[in-house]
Motif scaffolding. Sequence first.
Motif, short mmCIF file in Angstrom:
data_model
loop_
_atom_site.label_atom_id
_atom_site.label_comp_id
_atom_site.label_asym_id
_atom_site.label_seq_id
_atom_site.Cartn_x
_atom_site.Cartn_y
_atom_site.Cartn_z
N TYR A 66 0.84 -1.18 0.00
CA TYR A 66 0.00 0.00 0.00
C TYR A 66 0.88 1.24 0.00
O TYR A 66 1.93 1.27 0.66
N GLU A 72 -3.34 10.45 -3.41
CA GLU A 72 -3.53 9.17 -4.10
C GLU A 72 -3.15 8.00 -3.20
O GLU A 72 -2.09 8.00 -2.58
N SER A 74 -2.63 3.89 -3.39
CA SER A 74 -2.44 2.77 -4.31
C SER A 74 -2.35 1.48 -3.52
O SER A 74 -1.78 1.45 -2.42
N ARG A 89 -4.97 -4.66 -8.34
CA ARG A 89 -4.31 -3.36 -8.31
C ARG A 89 -5.37 -2.27 -8.34
O ARG A 89 -6.38 -2.41 -9.01
N SER A 90 -5.08 -1.20 -7.62
CA SER A 90 -6.01 -0.08 -7.64
C SER A 90 -5.26 1.21 -7.35
O SER A 90 -4.33 1.22 -6.54
N LYS A 91 -5.66 2.27 -8.03
CA LYS A 91 -5.18 3.62 -7.75
C LYS A 91 -6.42 4.45 -7.46
O LYS A 91 -7.32 4.54 -8.28
#
Length: 166
Positions: A66, A72, A74, A89-91
Amino acid sequence: MYRIRTWAGQVNAAIRLMVCLCLLAAGGGGAVAEPGLGQLVGGWSGSGRLYYTDGTSEGITCNAYYRLQGGEFSLAIQCRSEKNPIHIRSKLDVSGSRLSGDWEERTFNASGSATGTVSGNSIRLNVSGGGFTGTMTVSIGGSTHNVAIETQGIAMSRARIGLRKR
């Protein structure tokens, strides 16, 4: 001459203070506003279980990473199993307690948008896209956290993962 130096020194100090405040606001606002996100920053490892729509399940071992930088957040969660690896995955953009952005899971070729909230030591995301919907809940407890994923539209129906700080 002395007054000019004193005044110039005060202006210089005020400018430095303003620059520091701007840097703090740009670089750490999310962590201060939502301490739960800040607790997650770094690397984690653990294990859990994947459940499939056909009624079968299997054990998994996972690593999670993380990052919180400015506004932001992520995340990357990678799990290994005998049948299917999981690569999430994530932003996400952080605005107070609200999260929004993109999310993907590479093994099941699922991707789309993610929206959610942070409340204390809990994150809840709703994800959708390409015939896929789901939720992801992260419950944070000091040096451990749990991830619960519920899905519809792909072969994986849910996942439960327990992680410890590395």
